[in-house]
Design a protein around this motif. Structure first.
Motif, short mmCIF file in Angstrom:
data_model
loop_
_atom_site.label_atom_id
_atom_site.label_comp_id
_atom_site.label_asym_id
_atom_site.label_seq_id
_atom_site.Cartn_x
_atom_site.Cartn_y
_atom_site.Cartn_z
N TRP A 195 -3.02 33.28 28.93
CA TRP A 195 -4.11 33.87 29.75
C TRP A 195 -5.43 33.37 29.19
O TRP A 195 -5.77 33.69 28.04
CB TRP A 195 -4.01 35.39 29.66
N LYS A 196 -6.12 32.59 29.98
CA LYS A 196 -7.41 32.05 29.53
C LYS A 196 -8.47 32.33 30.58
O LYS A 196 -8.15 32.64 31.74
CB LYS A 196 -7.33 30.54 29.32
N THR A 197 -9.72 32.17 30.17
CA THR A 197 -10.82 32.23 31.14
C THR A 197 -11.74 31.03 30.85
O THR A 197 -11.49 29.94 31.32
CB THR A 197 -11.59 33.56 31.06
N SER A 202 1.19 34.14 23.05
CA SER A 202 0.63 33.03 23.84
C SER A 202 1.07 31.74 23.15
O SER A 202 0.70 31.51 22.00
CB SER A 202 -0.89 33.11 23.85
N ARG A 211 6.30 39.01 22.97
CA ARG A 211 5.47 38.07 23.74
C ARG A 211 4.33 37.53 22.89
O ARG A 211 3.68 38.28 22.18
CB ARG A 211 4.89 38.76 24.97
#
Ligand SMILES: Cc1cc2nc3c(=O)[nH]c(=O)nc-3n(C[C@H](O)[C@H](O)[C@H](O)COP(=O)(O)O)c2cc1C
Length: 180
Positions: free
Chosen positions: A132-134, A12, A10
């Motif tokens: 996956w971000k913020t 990103s 995996r």
């Protein structure tokens, strides 16, 4: 896909495009999230999906929040913030609804974090990419409100889902084990 192989492979992705996971696949991904370890079975996760034109609503709220945080934001900055919500065909805000009680707040956030990792792996297993971000928007009360979260709840991740059009680079992390 073998579980360990899925975990090891995996990454990103750099870019995501259509096609997005369909409704059945999205449900499989969310179901994988709900299999995360969860102290007290509080089910603290909240999944809010923005697809198609609904992503523009998220983008508008994110841009308004940027304007409030940084009143002298340029139109270019605001457009870039708005554009974040359009960088994948599905954007899922994953929140932690915090229950007051004997389970510490950090453990509730941990459960949601584990749910997100399960979802990234499930997406990968189904042949999709996920990021996956913020960013500052994840801490903004207006973005939280749009997702049905109170200011004291947390947005643990903004998860972007779609088909990989530019893959990420797999970078091995050092495996340091402190043996006592
Ligand atoms: C809680 C959390 C928030 C993150 N927020 C961001 C972010 O806002 N922007 C970003 O580029 N990466 C962010 N990341 C890191 C990426 O998700 C990703 O893991 C990292 O770029 C490493 O790439 P890889 O997943 O391919 O190993 C975040 C990760 C976590 C766990």
């Amino acid at each position: 896909m073998d579980l360990l192989e899925g975990i090891q492979s995996r990454t990103s992705p750099k870019k995501l495009d259509a096609p997005a996971p369909n409704a059945t696949q999205l449900e499989q991904i969310v179901r994988a999230g709900t299999r995360a370890p969860d102290h007290g079975r509080l089910r603290p996760w909240r999944f809010t999906v923005f697809e198609g034109a609904a992503r523009e609503k998220l983008g508008d709220v994110m841009a308004n929040c940027l304007r409030s945080r940084v009143p002298n934001s340029t139109e270019e900055h605001l457009a870039a913030e708005r554009g974040k919500a359009l960088r994948a065909p599905v954007v899922m805000v994953v929140g932690a609804k915090i229950s007051k009680g004997k389970i510490p707040e950090i453990e509730q956030v941990c459960a949601v974090s584990a749910a997100i990792q399960n979802m990234l792996l499930a997406a990968h297993g189904l042949g999709f990419g996920a990021m996956w971000k913020t960013g500052a928007a994840a801490y903004d009360p207006e973005v939280k409100a749009l997702c049905g979260l109170a200011p004291e709840d947390h947005i643990v991740g903004i998860v972007y889902l779609g088909s990989v059009s530019a893959p990420g680079q797999l970078v091995e992390a050092p495996v340091d084990i402190n043996r006592v």
